[in-house]
Design a protein around this motif. Sequence first.
Motif, short mmCIF file in Angstrom:
data_model
loop_
_atom_site.label_atom_id
_atom_site.label_comp_id
_atom_site.label_asym_id
_atom_site.label_seq_id
_atom_site.Cartn_x
_atom_site.Cartn_y
_atom_site.Cartn_z
N VAL A 107 26.42 38.89 29.86
CA VAL A 107 27.36 39.01 30.13
C VAL A 107 28.14 37.12 30.98
N ASP A 108 29.16 37.67 31.34
CA ASP A 108 29.57 36.44 32.31
C ASP A 108 29.55 36.08 33.41
N PHE A 109 28.54 35.42 33.41
CA PHE A 109 27.96 35.51 35.15
C PHE A 109 29.11 34.77 36.56
N VAL A 111 31.99 35.97 36.17
CA VAL A 111 32.58 37.63 36.84
C VAL A 111 31.74 37.95 37.92
N ILE A 112 30.46 37.82 37.71
CA ILE A 112 29.90 38.53 38.40
C ILE A 112 29.56 38.03 40.09
N GLY A 113 29.17 36.62 39.79
CA GLY A 113 29.70 35.67 40.71
C GLY A 113 28.02 35.39 40.93
N ARG A 114 28.26 34.14 42.19
CA ARG A 114 26.78 33.85 42.99
C ARG A 114 26.58 35.20 43.89
N GLY A 115 24.82 35.78 44.59
CA GLY A 115 24.47 36.34 44.83
C GLY A 115 24.44 37.70 44.84
N SER A 116 25.10 38.24 43.58
CA SER A 116 24.40 39.80 43.04
C SER A 116 22.86 39.87 42.96
N PRO A 117 22.66 41.07 43.16
CA PRO A 117 21.45 41.79 43.47
C PRO A 117 20.19 40.60 42.14
N GLN A 118 20.72 41.19 41.33
CA GLN A 118 19.75 39.71 40.32
C GLN A 118 19.99 37.95 40.32
N ASP A 119 18.81 38.12 41.29
CA ASP A 119 18.40 36.20 41.30
C ASP A 119 18.83 35.81 39.97
N PRO A 120 18.24 36.26 38.51
CA PRO A 120 18.50 35.18 37.46
C PRO A 120 19.64 34.81 37.26
N VAL A 127 23.70 26.66 35.44
CA VAL A 127 23.37 25.67 34.02
C VAL A 127 24.80 25.80 34.13
N ARG A 128 25.72 26.99 34.15
CA ARG A 128 26.81 26.22 33.43
C ARG A 128 27.71 25.03 35.24
N ASP A 129 27.17 25.23 36.32
CA ASP A 129 27.43 24.16 37.54
C ASP A 129 27.32 22.65 36.42
N LEU A 130 25.91 22.69 36.23
CA LEU A 130 25.65 21.51 35.64
C LEU A 130 26.28 20.75 34.56
N LEU A 131 26.67 22.27 33.52
CA LEU A 131 27.31 21.34 32.45
C LEU A 131 28.84 21.14 32.41
N ARG A 132 29.32 21.92 33.12
CA ARG A 132 30.75 21.56 33.72
C ARG A 132 30.81 19.94 33.98
N GLY A 133 29.51 19.81 35.18
CA GLY A 133 30.04 18.39 35.51
C GLY A 133 29.52 17.03 34.83
N GLN A 134 29.43 17.42 33.62
CA GLN A 134 29.19 16.81 32.51
C GLN A 134 30.15 16.80 31.43
N ASP A 135 29.94 14.97 30.57
CA ASP A 135 31.40 15.08 29.74
C ASP A 135 30.46 14.28 28.36
N ASN A 167 21.88 50.30 40.13
CA ASN A 167 22.93 49.07 40.68
C ASN A 167 23.83 48.40 39.77
N ALA A 168 25.13 48.20 40.72
CA ALA A 168 26.46 47.65 39.95
C ALA A 168 25.71 46.48 40.25
N LEU A 169 26.23 45.52 38.92
CA LEU A 169 26.65 44.22 38.40
C LEU A 169 26.95 43.64 39.18
N GLY A 170 27.42 42.80 40.27
CA GLY A 170 28.44 42.40 41.47
C GLY A 170 28.80 43.23 42.03
N SER A 171 29.69 43.88 41.81
CA SER A 171 30.14 44.79 42.93
C SER A 171 30.45 45.81 41.79
N LEU A 172 30.70 47.61 42.62
CA LEU A 172 31.47 48.61 41.27
C LEU A 172 32.24 48.40 40.35
N ASP A 173 33.37 47.39 40.75
CA ASP A 173 34.14 46.81 40.21
C ASP A 173 34.05 46.48 38.96
#
Length: 184
Positions: A107-109, A111-120, A127-135, A167-173
């Motif tokens: 899934v596109d993490f 889009v789901i965003g932080r704080g979903s029931p799926q902690d992983p 990881v994406r934030d770390l990689l985005r913060g470097q060049d 359970n929905a991933l992120g939200s029901l939408d």
Amino acid sequence: MPVLRNLARRAKDHSGTTVNIPLRTATVESTDPVKQRDVSEIRELEIEILAGDILAATISKFAAIFARFDTVVGCAGFSAGRNMPMKFAKAALDANLKRYFPWQFGVDFDVIGRGSPQDPFDAQIDVRDLLRGQDKIDWVVISTGMFTSFLFEPIFEVVDLENNVVNALGSLDTEVSLTTPADA
């Protein structure tokens, strides 16, 4: 195994290209028929096995291993634990790879965003934030759709057969696409 099969097939088209995989010695020497079959197939695909334990290895140990290669594709998956994706990403940066494909299949993490029931999933966003913060290195996320089998894994708390709950991933939408590892 689907990733390994495809990488090995593609490597044959490019002279001097090799595919390697770290595997625990216990896996390589296992008498378990499933593990024996996988190790046998890996050898038949002419993939070099690098003995080691990804769970025990430090970031610096991984960086030393990764530094031998131009590209690393992370395929440890969620079963290796919540901290493994970050461990690999930091090692990729320390190794100064040309290309890094973090374990982000599914899934596109974002889009789901932080704080979903799926902690992983939060670990994947880290990881994406770390990689985005470097060049320093090029990196690529491959969003294949969530592997269908993961829907039923208790760790993900998506389909809870025991309690008859979904359970929905992120939200029901939040829309989710599905795939199989062989199709990824």
